[in-house]
Enzyme design. Structure first.
Site, PDB file in Angstrom:
ATOM      1  N   ASP A 367       0.733  -1.154  -0.337  1.00 47.94           N
ATOM      2  CA  ASP A 367      -0.289   0.005   0.052  1.00 47.94           C
ATOM      3  C   ASP A 367       1.097   0.996   0.191  1.00 47.94           C
ATOM      4  O   ASP A 367       2.069   1.580  -0.390  1.00 47.94           O
ATOM      5  CB  ASP A 367      -1.112  -0.461   1.684  1.00 47.94           C
ATOM      6  CG  ASP A 367      -1.803   0.929   0.991  1.00 47.94           C
ATOM      7  OD1 ASP A 367      -2.116   2.173   1.469  1.00 47.94           O
ATOM      8  OD2 ASP A 367      -3.093  -0.010   0.531  1.00 47.94           O
ATOM      9  N   ASP A 368       0.405   2.217   0.680  1.00 44.69           N
ATOM     10  CA  ASP A 368       1.228   3.888   0.341  1.00 44.69           C
ATOM     11  C   ASP A 368       2.590   3.215   1.568  1.00 44.69           C
ATOM     12  O   ASP A 368       3.153   2.334   2.001  1.00 44.69           O
ATOM     13  CB  ASP A 368       0.254   4.319   1.099  1.00 44.69           C
ATOM     14  CG  ASP A 368       0.338   6.330   1.224  1.00 44.69           C
ATOM     15  OD1 ASP A 368       0.844   6.410   0.369  1.00 44.69           O
ATOM     16  OD2 ASP A 368      -0.399   6.621   1.771  1.00 44.69           O
ATOM     17  N   ARG A 445      -6.613  16.648   3.947  1.00 38.12           N
ATOM     18  CA  ARG A 445      -5.132  15.041   3.490  1.00 38.12           C
ATOM     19  C   ARG A 445      -3.294  15.721   3.832  1.00 38.12           C
ATOM     20  O   ARG A 445      -2.765  14.728   3.024  1.00 38.12           O
ATOM     21  CB  ARG A 445      -5.214  13.975   3.074  1.00 38.12           C
ATOM     22  CG  ARG A 445      -4.383  12.842   3.935  1.00 38.12           C
ATOM     23  CD  ARG A 445      -4.910  11.321   3.153  1.00 38.12           C
ATOM     24  NE  ARG A 445      -4.424  10.307   3.987  1.00 38.12           N
ATOM     25  CZ  ARG A 445      -4.018   8.791   3.097  1.00 38.12           C
ATOM     26  NH1 ARG A 445      -3.505   8.860   2.366  1.00 38.12           N
ATOM     27  NH2 ARG A 445      -3.378   7.950   4.434  1.00 38.12           N
ATOM     28  N   LYS A 478      -3.674  -1.073  -6.475  1.00 35.73           N
ATOM     29  CA  LYS A 478      -5.193  -0.367  -5.861  1.00 35.73           C
ATOM     30  C   LYS A 478      -5.357   1.580  -6.264  1.00 35.73           C
ATOM     31  O   LYS A 478      -3.950   1.559  -5.698  1.00 35.73           O
ATOM     32  CB  LYS A 478      -4.719  -0.219  -4.605  1.00 35.73           C
ATOM     33  CG  LYS A 478      -5.776  -0.357  -3.583  1.00 35.73           C
ATOM     34  CD  LYS A 478      -5.943  -0.085  -2.399  1.00 35.73           C
ATOM     35  CE  LYS A 478      -6.594   0.518  -0.904  1.00 35.73           C
ATOM     36  NZ  LYS A 478      -5.817   0.258   0.394  1.00 35.73           N
ATOM     37  N   TRP A 479      -6.244   1.709  -7.303  1.00 33.45           N
ATOM     38  CA  TRP A 479      -5.892   2.972  -8.378  1.00 33.45           C
ATOM     39  C   TRP A 479      -6.395   3.770  -6.400  1.00 33.45           C
ATOM     40  O   TRP A 479      -8.033   3.633  -6.584  1.00 33.45           O
ATOM     41  CB  TRP A 479      -6.705   3.193  -8.738  1.00 33.45           C
ATOM     42  CG  TRP A 479      -6.766   4.779  -9.936  1.00 33.45           C
ATOM     43  CD1 TRP A 479      -6.846   6.484  -9.278  1.00 33.45           C
ATOM     44  CD2 TRP A 479      -6.018   4.768 -10.926  1.00 33.45           C
ATOM     45  NE1 TRP A 479      -7.058   6.832  -9.961  1.00 33.45           N
ATOM     46  CE2 TRP A 479      -6.238   6.615 -10.713  1.00 33.45           C
ATOM     47  CE3 TRP A 479      -5.429   4.033 -11.546  1.00 33.45           C
ATOM     48  CZ2 TRP A 479      -5.578   6.741 -12.398  1.00 33.45           C
ATOM     49  CZ3 TRP A 479      -4.715   5.422 -12.337  1.00 33.45           C
ATOM     50  CH2 TRP A 479      -4.918   6.761 -12.454  1.00 33.45           C
ATOM     51  N   ASP A 480      -5.774   5.191  -5.629  1.00 32.50           N
ATOM     52  CA  ASP A 480      -6.557   5.398  -4.261  1.00 32.50           C
ATOM     53  C   ASP A 480      -6.556   6.994  -5.279  1.00 32.50           C
ATOM     54  O   ASP A 480      -6.586   7.612  -5.955  1.00 32.50           O
ATOM     55  CB  ASP A 480      -5.828   5.596  -3.128  1.00 32.50           C
ATOM     56  CG  ASP A 480      -6.632   5.261  -2.222  1.00 32.50           C
ATOM     57  OD1 ASP A 480      -7.486   5.942  -2.272  1.00 32.50           O
ATOM     58  OD2 ASP A 480      -5.438   5.259  -0.952  1.00 32.50           O
ATOM     59  N   MET A 481      -7.711   7.711  -3.875  1.00 33.83           N
ATOM     60  CA  MET A 481      -8.206   8.875  -4.398  1.00 33.83           C
ATOM     61  C   MET A 481      -8.615   9.901  -3.530  1.00 33.83           C
ATOM     62  O   MET A 481      -9.863   8.772  -2.885  1.00 33.83           O
ATOM     63  CB  MET A 481      -8.824   9.523  -5.368  1.00 33.83           C
ATOM     64  CG  MET A 481      -9.595  10.430  -6.168  1.00 33.83           C
ATOM     65  SD  MET A 481     -10.320  11.696  -5.172  1.00 33.83           S
ATOM     66  CE  MET A 481     -11.202  12.837  -6.199  1.00 33.83           C
ATOM     67  N   ASN A 482      -8.240   9.962  -2.094  1.00 28.90           N
ATOM     68  CA  ASN A 482      -8.492  10.884  -1.186  1.00 28.90           C
ATOM     69  C   ASN A 482      -9.205  12.310  -0.662  1.00 28.90           C
ATOM     70  O   ASN A 482      -8.298  12.210   0.374  1.00 28.90           O
ATOM     71  CB  ASN A 482      -7.137  10.661   0.219  1.00 28.90           C
ATOM     72  CG  ASN A 482      -6.549   9.207   0.134  1.00 28.90           C
ATOM     73  OD1 ASN A 482      -7.596   8.069   1.246  1.00 28.90           O
ATOM     74  ND2 ASN A 482      -6.111   8.365  -0.027  1.00 28.90           N
ATOM     75  N   CYS A 528     -10.335   3.492  -4.808  1.00 23.87           N
ATOM     76  CA  CYS A 528     -10.274   3.047  -4.237  1.00 23.87           C
ATOM     77  C   CYS A 528     -10.406   4.509  -3.585  1.00 23.87           C
ATOM     78  O   CYS A 528     -10.214   5.114  -4.667  1.00 23.87           O
ATOM     79  CB  CYS A 528      -8.942   2.208  -3.347  1.00 23.87           C
ATOM     80  SG  CYS A 528      -8.995   3.432  -1.188  1.00 23.87           S
ATOM     81  N   ASP A 550     -12.836   2.081   4.044  1.00 27.39           N
ATOM     82  CA  ASP A 550     -11.678   2.120   5.547  1.00 27.39           C
ATOM     83  C   ASP A 550     -12.263   1.311   6.495  1.00 27.39           C
ATOM     84  O   ASP A 550     -11.082   1.607   7.597  1.00 27.39           O
ATOM     85  CB  ASP A 550     -11.241   3.351   5.355  1.00 27.39           C
ATOM     86  CG  ASP A 550     -10.083   4.307   4.761  1.00 27.39           C
ATOM     87  OD1 ASP A 550      -9.741   3.277   3.338  1.00 27.39           O
ATOM     88  OD2 ASP A 550      -9.888   4.946   4.017  1.00 27.39           O
TER      89      ASP A 550
HETATM   90  C1  DGJ Z   1      -6.803   4.985   1.863  1.00 27.31           C
HETATM   91  C2  DGJ Z   1      -6.924   4.128   1.413  1.00 27.31           C
HETATM   92  O1  DGJ Z   1      -8.730   4.208   1.922  1.00 27.31           O
HETATM   93  C3  DGJ Z   1      -6.453   2.902   2.755  1.00 27.31           C
HETATM   94  O2  DGJ Z   1      -7.096   1.383   1.979  1.00 27.31           O
HETATM   95  C4  DGJ Z   1      -5.522   3.540   2.045  1.00 27.31           C
HETATM   96  O3  DGJ Z   1      -4.787   3.057   0.690  1.00 27.31           O
HETATM   97  C5  DGJ Z   1      -4.385   5.115   2.497  1.00 27.31           C
HETATM   98  N1  DGJ Z   1      -5.237   5.535   1.743  1.00 27.31           N
HETATM   99  C6  DGJ Z   1      -3.131   5.006   2.363  1.00 27.31           C
HETATM  100  O4  DGJ Z   1      -2.938   5.878   2.071  1.00 27.31           O
END
Ligand code: DGJ
Length: 747
Positions: A367-368, A445, A478-482, A528, A550
């Site tokens: 992961d990250d 974030r 895993k393609w995230d966007m926070n 994600c 999460d």
């Molecule tokens: C948010 C994701 O939902 C988590 O599962 C994890 O990948 C974190 N970001 C990592 O920064």
């Protein structure tokens, strides 16, 4: 399936074995909505819409004598404001002369076999012989623009796919303010409205309220579908429950701002409209330019919410998810996030992987934290080409090779849409983040959002991510966007087009993910967005699974997965067993409860399995072996909800999976708190084969009970299971789970 047009009556009929969708070209070429629901074989086109005189309702000039005809009460397919209909519109345009009163009339239509893809949007796909499409062109009386509304009906699916396209046919610039994807008008108003609301780590709760007079809006203005409201809305009959009653439900194949609007007019008519959010939306159309609204999937069910979900699930599996992973069994994964967060190196990940692989895990996901100097969530986003050599001295390739040597696949986390202030990319391109003149950028974030409306930024993202994915054997991403979008402005567009940027962002995202997923067709992509911010059919067109939330607590997850299942099949829902006390809620639940909940989705682990006791590791090994044995049914079978965690005392949840040939059924039952004097719970199975027998081949129950009520080996008739059902044990512990697998046997 058929689409017919009767010239004499102006009636369009779209029908298959399950549904009919009927429209009619009525007086002076208005396009009226006539019917959507269970199939009608013989439809009488006369008196098909209502003409009622309402004091004050305007009449079109053509009918000054007929006060009973008004757009106020005519059910319409593409209603607009300004010429007699005062309800919430599906279309808003401001012409170059500054006016916005719109009057659309039928001009022509076309019917063809199959269905075309939309050019810059994700869309459903079909085999040509399995579907038919009708495109109706409506022309605005000023002749400044046309709207093409398209309707696809698929063999055996109780749904219509609808989209719309506006074309500027004038020599002037016109401004689009709303183009909804769907609109359903009903003559009556006795509905409840159901939608999914939530927040981070608390996604997709079910909300059901009676439809009240006036306008109700469910929407997102966050730049993504959102944690807060999923892009789903259903109107249901008052008596509807999981297995009974009529439902009209819709979702969009779209990942950005949306609105789902219902209006119960004071005359008792109901309108449901869904599309890109018209709030703050603008799109400038130069002469001959067009804009296409995303597809809406409109489902009809007369057998309750389970019936509705079955249609949506089947549609997602067959007409949304594509590529090599469409029918391939998904691997059991272990993700490093909750196991290590940012604190890892090559050795610790290899050790983590070894322990997981020994127990049966097939895919290890880093992961990250593997790039730049990202030791927390404040830095380095954008620096995808700078591997953190302190953590990974042999690079991604070194790590991936070691994991492959263990016999597992290797997966990687990325968040390509974002940029950290503290990054090499930001030093080089401080102007690449979305921004608005004279405003400071808000952080979310501690990060900014890249301006995906700009081609050079999209090209950069594609180039750097393709480089990463080519640098090592990578099997999963895993393609995230926070974060949500704020200060949505682009330096590359003039003032007159700044209202387009939020939409251009999503179109830009689709361009990027399209190019990357096409370049690596064998990689399994998981979408994600801080958990489930962007769980929608738009992203599912590119990425066949989504990290659901999460929140990995098995009790909270029952609600999240139950709600999510209204629209999305469990195989699309990432669901992992995590450590206890749970990192989000501190709750302690048994391994069985965590397993039973996670195996109800796309199964994996979010914990360091090597840190478990030997006995716990044995339990995990056994559970993974059970999962692998029955995963065909869990991933491909029908999902049926039995007891809702949103109902009654909100203390129990139950659901089941029935294999496509109905020879196998996996049933899960969860109870949260034990209480004195608690009544027993009876669970009646659903959807089994009639006149046959099933043997219980797995019965896992809380260890305090295991010896008391083991059902393994017992044979039951399908009648018994569906009518009498099983009585659930009165568990002696909180947060318990029971897992049953039954297989058809000859008796
Ligand atoms: C948010 C994701 O939902 C988590 O599962 C994890 O990948 C974190 N970001 C990592 O920064």
């Amino acid at each position: 399936m058929e689409i017919n047009f009767d010239k004499e009556t102006g009636l369009f009929t779209l029908s298959n074995r399950k549904i009919s969708y009927i429209m009619q070209v009525v007086k002076n070429n208005y396009l009226a909505h006539i019917y959507f629901g269970k199939k009608i074989d013989d439809f009488n086109p006369y008196c098909s819409y209502y003409e009622v005189e309402h004091e004050g309702a305007p009449q079109p000039e053509e009918f000054p004598e007929g006060r009973r005809f008004s757009l106020e009460c005519l059910p319409q397919e593409m209603p607009a404001y300004g010429c007699g209909d005062f309800k919430y519109p599906a279309l808003q345009v401001r012409l170059d002369n500054g006016t916005s009163a719109l009057d659309l009339r039928y001009e022509r239509h076309e019917i063809y076999a199959g269905k075309k893809a939309l050019s810059n949007l994700p869309s459903a796909y079909v085999n040509e012989q399995d579907a038919k499409t009708l495109v109706i062109t409506l022309s605005e009386v000023s002749c400044k623009f046309k709207v093409e509304v398209s309707y696809t009906i698929i063999e055996d699916e109780a749904l219509i796919i609808r989209s719309a396209k506006i074309i500027n046919t004038s020599d002037d610039i016109i401004k689009l303010h709303q183009l909804s994807s769907m609109c359903l008008d009903f003559a009556d108003g006795s509905f409840d409205r159901v939608h999914m609301y939530g927040s981070h780590a608390n996604e997709r709760n079910l909300d059901r309220v009676p439809l009240n007079h006036g306008i109700d809006v469910v929407s997102s203005a966050r730049g993504a579908t959102s944690h807060q409201h999923n892009n789903f809305l259903a109107l249901c009959s008052k008596d509807a429950n999981e297995d009974h009653g009529e439902i009209f439900a819709s979702t969009l194949i779209w990942s950005g701002n949306f609105e789902a609007v219902t209006e119960l007019s004071c005359y008792g008519y109901t309108r449901m409209v869904m599309g890109i959010n018209s709030f703050d939306f603008e799109w400038q159309l130069a002469p001959q330019e067009s804009f296409t609204a995303p597809e809406a999937v409109i489902v009809y069910a007369d057998d309750g919410f389970n019936g509705m979900s079955k249609t949506f699930h089947h549609f997602v599996k067959k007409h949304i998810v594509r590529g090599v992973w469409k029918d391939k069994v998904r691997p059991v994964l272990a993700n490093s996030w909750e196991a290590a967060y940012f604190d890892f190196n090559q050795d610790s990940i290899v050790r983590f992987a070894k322990d997981a692989v020994n127990l049966g895990v097939e895919l290890i996901v880093l992961d990250d934290g593997w790039f730049g100097h990202r030791d927390d969530d404040k830095t380095s986003l954008g620096d995808w080409d700078i591997i953190n050599k302190k953590k990974l001295p042999h690079g991604l390739k070194g790590l991936s090779d070691e994991i492959h040597n263990l016999g597992a696949k290797f997966g990687l986390w990325i968040e390509p849409e974002m940029i950290s202030f503290d990054s090499e990319l930001f030093k080089k391109h401080p102007d690449w983040a979305l921004s608005v003149p004279l405003h400071k950028r808000s952080t979310g974030r501690d990060q900014y959002v890249l301006d995906l409306s700009r081609k050079e930024i999209r090209d950069h993202i594609v180039e750097v991510i393709l480089k990463v994915l080519s640098s090592a054997p990578i099997d999963y991403v895993k393609w995230d966007m926070n974060r949500n979008l704020t200060e949505i402005g682009s330096l590359a567009f003039p003032a007159s087009q700044q209202g387009e940027i939020v939409t251009r962002y999503v179109l830009g995202l689709y361009d990027i993910v399209n190019r990357i997923t096409k370049a690596f067709p064998n990689i399994l992509f998981e979408s994600c967005s801080g958990g489930g911010r962007r769980f929608d059919m738009g992203m599912l067109c590119y990425m066949p699974q989504v990290w659901t939330s999460d929140n990995t607590d098995a009790v909270a997850r029952q609600r999240i997965q139950y709600g999510t299942s209204y629209l999305y099949p469990p195989v699309t829902m990432g669901a992992h067993v995590s450590a206890v006390p749970n990192h989000q809620l501190n709750r302690i639940t048994s391994m069985l409860t965590r397993f039973t909940c996670a195996m109800s989705g796309n199964f994996g682990y979010e914990m360091d399995l090597g840190k478990l006791s030997l006995a716990e590791q044995e339990e995990v090994k056994f559970q993974i072996s059970i999962y692998k044995k029955y995963r065909e049914t869990l991933q491909k079978g029908d999902f049926i909800r039995l007891i809702s965690p949103f109902d009654g005392e909100k203390n129990e949840t139950s659901w089941e999976f029935v294999s496509t040939d109905k020879s196998e059924v996996v049933l899960m039952y969860f109870r949260n708190l034990v209480k004195n004097g608690m009544p027993l719970t009876r669970i009646r199975f659903k959807g089994l084969k009639e006149d046959t027998y099933y043997q219980c081949v797995v019965h896992e129950s809380p260890s305090v009970l295991a010896e008391k009520h083991d059902m393994s080996g017992q044979i039951f008739s399908s009648e018994y299971l569906q009518r009498r059902g099983l009585i659930m044990d009165k568990s002696d512990c909180d947060f318990s789970a029971h897992l049953y697998v039954l297989r058809e046997v000859k008796k």
